[in-house]
Scaffold this motif. Structure first.
Motif, short mmCIF file in Angstrom:
data_model
loop_
_atom_site.label_atom_id
_atom_site.label_comp_id
_atom_site.label_asym_id
_atom_site.label_seq_id
_atom_site.Cartn_x
_atom_site.Cartn_y
_atom_site.Cartn_z
N LYS A 114 15.22 -6.48 -3.89
CA LYS A 114 14.69 -5.27 -4.52
C LYS A 114 15.87 -4.35 -4.87
CE LYS A 114 11.87 -3.76 -1.38
NZ LYS A 114 10.87 -2.88 -0.74
N ALA B 167 6.20 -7.88 -1.32
CA ALA B 167 7.62 -7.86 -1.69
C ALA B 167 8.50 -7.50 -0.50
CB ALA B 167 7.85 -6.87 -2.83
N LEU C 135 12.22 -6.15 -8.89
CA LEU C 135 12.31 -7.25 -7.96
C LEU C 135 12.86 -8.48 -8.68
CD1 LEU C 135 8.69 -7.00 -6.47
CD2 LEU C 135 10.75 -5.94 -5.58
#
Length: 279
Positions: A271, A260, A276
């Motif tokens: 984020k 991520a 997310l």
């Protein structure tokens, strides 16, 4: 990797097994979900010994190592400062007078205090030949691999293993660095890799390519999981890691977090707090 896919590797604990001319492997008795059968310690030389990754700071393991070497230990070389690899470095140095050389120290792990830090390209003289340090950050920021001159052998630490992929733990580990380090190893050319856990990897280039494909497929799966809306890391682990051994759930979550971070760096996800979303 499921149980039936894990390569057979059953070391004889307490015995230094010959891997190549001048190179032996002693596996520590610290097997587990993240260490497979245990941490591999490599012994280079017959008349004076260089230890690569002395293993955990465990009295029985250190005793095994001292009994196995059969010659004075002159230097202790470390790939990275995780306790299962570098934990015994200082104790072994105090017992033998050997110099501790290798990865840079981290404030997070004060037990590891090298006498000499190696930079990318630095070489350490050993009885079988020169060990060239190769900076391979990713698993940790300070990870080094070592290429043994004229041998076709590369000590790959936790960066490349045959039994599993490396865990990349932010912020010390970065997925962008990990992928770039795979490219760095591929550029070196064909080698047999001697990893920190598990058996040797005969075709190192093929394994590097396989690891790259695996990470790219994992990234694609994470993006697919985000197509339906925002998700937490735990949501993504549940969607992507089908049939995951519960003991590996925390490691999977760390890898998703590392992916991520890399996706966010490239402007592909956002984020916000613990969630997310795809951009």
């Amino acid at each position: 990797m499921s149980d039936d896919e894990i390569p057979e590797f059953m070391p004889t604990y307490g015995v230094a097994e010959k891997i190549a001319e001048g190179v032996r492997r002693l596996t520590a008795r610290n097997g587990g979900p993240l260490t497979f059968r245990g941490t591999n310690c490599y012994l280079l030389g017959e008349h004076e010994v260089t230890v690569i990754d002395p293993g955990p700071d465990d009295e029985s393991h250190v005793s095994d190592l001292l009994a196995a070497v059969g010659a004075p230990i002159r230097r202790i070389v470390v790939t990275h400062d995780h306790a299962d690899h570098a934990g015994a470095a200082r104790r072994l140095s105090e017992l033998t007078g050997a110099e501790v050389i290798g990865a840079a120290p981290s404030p997070a792990r004060p037990f590891y205090t090298p006498d000499r830090v190696l930079a990318d390209g630095d070489t350490v003289a050993t009885e079988p030949g020169g060990l060239r340090a190769i900076a391979t950050p990713g698993h940790t920021a300070n990870h080094l691999c070592y290429d043994l001159a004229d041998s076709g052998l590369l000590f790959s630490g936790d960066h490349v293993m045959g039994w599993s992929t490396s865990v990349v733990v932010p912020p010390d580990g970065r997925m962008a660095d990990y992928m770039a380090s795979l490219d760095r190893l591929a550029a070196i050319g064909p080698r047999t890799y001697l990893p920190g856990h598990g058996d040797e990897v005969i075709d190192g280039l093929a394994r590097v390519a396989e690891l790259k494909r695996h990470r790219e497929a994992r990234e694609a799966a994470i993006l697919r999981a985000l197509d339906g809306g925002d998700r937490t890391v735990e949501d993504i682990v549940a969607a992507v890691y089908i049939g995951l051994d519960p003991s590996l759930a925390a490691a999977a979550a760390l890898s998703v977090a590392a992916h991520a971070d890399w996706l966010e760096e490239r402007g592909l996800v956002r984020k916000v707090a613990d969630r997310l979303s795809r951009l």
